[in-house]
Design a protein around this motif. Structure first.
Motif, PDB file in Angstrom:
ATOM      1  N   ILE A 303       5.487  21.610  17.305  1.00 48.52           N
ATOM      2  CA  ILE A 303       6.187  20.721  18.227  1.00 48.52           C
ATOM      3  C   ILE A 303       6.313  19.320  17.627  1.00 48.52           C
ATOM      4  O   ILE A 303       7.364  18.683  17.717  1.00 48.52           O
ATOM      5  CB  ILE A 303       5.460  20.690  19.590  1.00 48.52           C
ATOM      6  CG1 ILE A 303       5.674  22.033  20.298  1.00 48.52           C
ATOM      7  CG2 ILE A 303       5.946  19.545  20.454  1.00 48.52           C
ATOM      8  CD1 ILE A 303       4.939  22.204  21.595  1.00 48.52           C
ATOM      9  N   LEU A 312      13.794  17.749  19.722  1.00 47.53           N
ATOM     10  CA  LEU A 312      13.271  17.923  21.078  1.00 47.53           C
ATOM     11  C   LEU A 312      13.709  16.752  21.932  1.00 47.53           C
ATOM     12  O   LEU A 312      13.875  15.644  21.444  1.00 47.53           O
ATOM     13  CB  LEU A 312      11.739  17.992  21.049  1.00 47.53           C
ATOM     14  CG  LEU A 312      11.104  19.177  20.325  1.00 47.53           C
ATOM     15  CD1 LEU A 312       9.587  19.070  20.387  1.00 47.53           C
ATOM     16  CD2 LEU A 312      11.554  20.491  20.915  1.00 47.53           C
ATOM     17  N   PHE A 321      14.305  22.221  23.416  1.00 46.81           N
ATOM     18  CA  PHE A 321      14.631  22.333  21.993  1.00 46.81           C
ATOM     19  C   PHE A 321      16.154  22.385  21.848  1.00 46.81           C
ATOM     20  O   PHE A 321      16.816  23.153  22.538  1.00 46.81           O
ATOM     21  CB  PHE A 321      14.005  23.607  21.422  1.00 46.81           C
ATOM     22  CG  PHE A 321      14.425  23.943  20.011  1.00 46.81           C
ATOM     23  CD1 PHE A 321      14.300  22.997  18.992  1.00 46.81           C
ATOM     24  CD2 PHE A 321      14.936  25.200  19.693  1.00 46.81           C
ATOM     25  CE1 PHE A 321      14.682  23.309  17.690  1.00 46.81           C
ATOM     26  CE2 PHE A 321      15.313  25.508  18.388  1.00 46.81           C
ATOM     27  CZ  PHE A 321      15.188  24.561  17.389  1.00 46.81           C
ATOM     28  N   VAL A 334      10.785  24.253  25.986  1.00 45.70           N
ATOM     29  CA  VAL A 334       9.572  24.478  25.208  1.00 45.70           C
ATOM     30  C   VAL A 334       8.337  24.246  26.079  1.00 45.70           C
ATOM     31  O   VAL A 334       7.395  25.011  26.062  1.00 45.70           O
ATOM     32  CB  VAL A 334       9.521  23.545  23.978  1.00 45.70           C
ATOM     33  CG1 VAL A 334       8.233  23.752  23.198  1.00 45.70           C
ATOM     34  CG2 VAL A 334      10.726  23.820  23.078  1.00 45.70           C
ATOM     35  N   ALA A 345       7.346  28.257  22.878  1.00 45.02           N
ATOM     36  CA  ALA A 345       6.397  27.349  22.232  1.00 45.02           C
ATOM     37  C   ALA A 345       5.463  28.140  21.323  1.00 45.02           C
ATOM     38  O   ALA A 345       5.166  27.725  20.194  1.00 45.02           O
ATOM     39  CB  ALA A 345       5.601  26.588  23.287  1.00 45.02           C
ATOM     40  N   ILE A 348       7.245  29.060  18.198  1.00 43.31           N
ATOM     41  CA  ILE A 348       7.277  27.941  17.248  1.00 43.31           C
ATOM     42  C   ILE A 348       6.001  27.954  16.418  1.00 43.31           C
ATOM     43  O   ILE A 348       6.033  27.924  15.189  1.00 43.31           O
ATOM     44  CB  ILE A 348       7.412  26.592  17.987  1.00 43.31           C
ATOM     45  CG1 ILE A 348       8.769  26.520  18.698  1.00 43.31           C
ATOM     46  CG2 ILE A 348       7.254  25.427  17.010  1.00 43.31           C
ATOM     47  CD1 ILE A 348       8.915  25.309  19.605  1.00 43.31           C
TER      48      ILE A 348
END
Length: 585
Positions: A303, A312, A321, A334, A345, A348
């Motif tokens: 993140i 973001l 996102f 996210v 998330a 990611i």
RNA sequence: GCCCCGGUAGCUCAGCUGGAUAGAGUGAUCCCCUCCUAAGGGAUAGGUCGCAGGUUCAAAUCCUGCCCGGGGCACCA
């Protein structure tokens, strides 16, 4: 052989260009060499003359003839001819295929291992179904496909890491734990109305029972306590109802006891999945827990990196996102309004984690329902500053189950599904595995249970395995007749293999490495399945047309040489697809 | 509405980085075990490659539109 022919054709084109018979741009034309369809056209063919015909404004047949006369003699090629409308056909010496056979005999299980992948590291996700219930037949296709693909890639020269990603951190898992607890209370004699969004499968009751056996009344609460102030379980409130129940469970049980129930539920299901996959011949080098991403900090780091790249932004109190930057149809959340990270998330964090482990390729195998993911995952890799080409998201179409003509529902939560284990027990591991594999991944798979069961003896996998068992039988017969296979004499006598069946079979054997490469390029183990079927067909035809154990030693040993090479390739191919290799059937 | 996948022989599917008469299996009809396992082999029958245009010397294969079937379009995982 293909590349050799391409090389020589390129030289010929070059020469014609130099002597002015072809314009200079002809050099740019791609030289295609294909395996000839029909033996009467020889072994290989090229359409180069027809491709050049247009740009050079000349008759393709004339160009072909010019090319042929410009060609140097090529070793192992006995005939080069021109056929209408301008194909150049190549006939290859049998000796070339005989040398391939010798390679097979010498290399054994290594035959078919090629260097296409150059040792690059591939991470491939195996199934990764949520551990909220046993694997069902839909997962079976993912399992069979990804496991076979992993084997194909390994044979093609990649360094393959097979991994099962365990979603142990989400809401679904807490629903699972709560479901088990409610069943436990039921066993303890409490009348608890089971929630519509809970997991209803009978395996939940089984887990609850072991919980009761091991812990007695340690987790007991009265129904009145559990359902106090919980919204009604109707259509409008069922989500709120289950969420409230989770909360009640966590509160009434306290954290450590809830975790106990949670772990018991997850681990018993995970154990079941492990055993199921292992019996199915599906191996995972690693079981990666989603919760680990929280410990490693990969999610936060991911993140952070997205933030730095300005991918973001905040809107409606949630964090989004910018996947539309990369062609996605909308941006993705996210972190939710309530502060909870979404599944994306975790994605990611997980993909960042995989990249940091140094893989050159990431292969994600998902069901077709995940197709909306491709854009955002590709975007994710770019946003993380990596090459999106590293990621290969492969979608496998659904296996739709039928019992006769009626569709069988496969809802895990509803509990009315056919498990992979049930399927395996019904039709057998090999049949199930081959049935899944023989269709290409983008092909919908109609899996009729009645048919699979009733026709299990007609399943093509037996056809292939039977070819192998037959070869084994030949060698058993040989021993019974107190004869032995003289390998050296066989190799020296291969020129005696003069029948069309023999020539065809030896050519099929030589194709195997090429088949592996095609399967790896297309990510389609089905290519290997098709090849094996053709090979088995070639063998069975040969078997019926000729006797192998003849009196003449040279002929016998030469035929056994061919047959032994066939056995080796069948064995290698079957193993690659995760199928057993029976010596007797 | 938008996106993905499929639509080839009665059925299930290969073939689809364009090429030479469209292939298997299964089902149908027939033939082949005094001979290495008949879970096999051989033969026959069965096709407007969804429809309509287009590109090309060449289209099942590429492009466009349409029709039919499956799936997906969440601050679910």
């Amino acid at each position: 052989m293909k590349t050799t022919l391409q090389h020589y054709l390129r030289q010929a084109v070059q020469q014609l260009c130099d002597t002015g018979k072809l314009p200079a741009q002809a050099k740019e034309a791609p030289i295609q060499v294909e395996r000839a369809r029909d033996p009467k056209f020889g072994d290989y063919a090229s359409n180069i003359a027809m491709i050049l015909a247009k740009s050079c404004q000349q008759n393709p047949k004339l160009i072909a003839e010019e090319l042929v006369s410009a060609l140097d003699t090529i070793s192992n090629v006995h005939t080069v001819s021109v056929a209408a409308p301008g194909f150049i056909n190549f006939g290859v010496e049998d000796a070339f295929f005989h040398s391939k056979m010798a390679e097979i005999i010498a290399q054994k299980e290594a035959y078919g291992q090629i260097d296409y992948g150059r040792g690059e590291k591939v991470h491939i996700e195996i199934v990764s179904a949520n551990p909220t219930g046993p694997l069902h037949v839909g997962h079976g296709r993912l399992a069979a496909y990804s496991a076979s693909l992993a084997n194909v890639l390994a044979a093609a020269g990649f360094k393959v890491h097979r991994e099962y990603y365990v979603n142990d951190a989400g809401r679904q898992m807490r629903i699972l734990a709560t479901s088990v607890w409610l069943r436990y209370l039921e066993i303890m004699g409490e009348g608890v109305p089971f929630p519509g969004r809970g997991y209803k499968g009978s395996y939940i009751i089984d887990i609850a029972r072991t919980l009761q056996e091991d812990y007695g009344d340690q987790f007991f609460q009265s129904a009145a306590m559990v359902f106090a102030d919980v919204p009604p379980d109707d259509e409008a409130h069922e989500e709120a109802h289950i969420d409230a129940l989770i909360e009640r469970a966590e509160m009434l049980l306290d954290k450590s006891n809830f975790k106990l129930v949670f772990d018991r539920a997850m681990n018993s299901i995970l154990d079941d999945i492990r055993e199921d996959l292992s019996e199915f011949g599906v191996i995972c080098e690693e079981w990666f827990l989603e919760s680990k991403l929280l410990e490693t900090g990969d999610i936060d780091e991911g993140i952070e990196r997205l933030k730095k790249g300005d991918y973001l932004y905040e809107k409606d109190n949630a964090m989004w996102f910018r996947s539309t930057t990369f062609g996605d149809e909308k941006d993705r959340v996210v972190v939710r309004e309530n502060g909870q990270p979404t599944y994306f998330a975790s994605d990611i964090g997980y993909h960042l984690n995989k990249l940091e482990r140094g893989f050159d390729h990431l292969v994600d195998v998902y069901g077709a329902d995940h197709h909306g993911y491709i854009a955002r995952l590709n975007g994710l890799l770019q946003a993380l500053g990596d090459d999106p080409k590293k990621l290969n998201v492969l979608l496998v179409q659904f296996a739709i189950l039928y019992r006769g003509k009626t569709k069988v529902s496969m809802s895990t939560r509803g509990g009315e599904f056919v498990t992979l284990r049930e399927l395996r027990e019904e039709v057998g591991n090999d049949a199930a595995r081959f049935f899944y594999i023989m269709r290409k991944r983008e092909q919908h798979l109609d899996f009729d249970l009645e048919l699979a069961k009733s026709e299990s003896n007609d399943n093509p996998v037996y056809y292939i395995q039977y070819a192998h068992a037959r070869v084994c039988s030949i060698f058993r017969q040989l021993a019974q007749k107190n004869m032995a296979w003289d390998q050296a004499q066989g190799e020296a006598s291969l020129a005696l293999l003069i029948h069309p069946h023999e020539k065809a079979l030896s050519r099929q054997l030589a194709r195997f490495p090429e088949c592996i490469e095609m399967a790896a390029v297309a990510n389609e183990p089905a290519v290997v399945a098709t090849y094996l079927h053709e090979l088995a067909n070639g063998f069975h035809s040969y078997y019926n047309a000729h006797v192998f154990l003849v009196e003449e030693e040279e002929v016998r040993n030469a035929r056994l040489y061919l047959v032994e090479a066939t056995r080796q390739v069948l064995r290698n191919g079957l193993t690659l697809l995760g199928l057993s290799v029976p010596e007797v059937m």
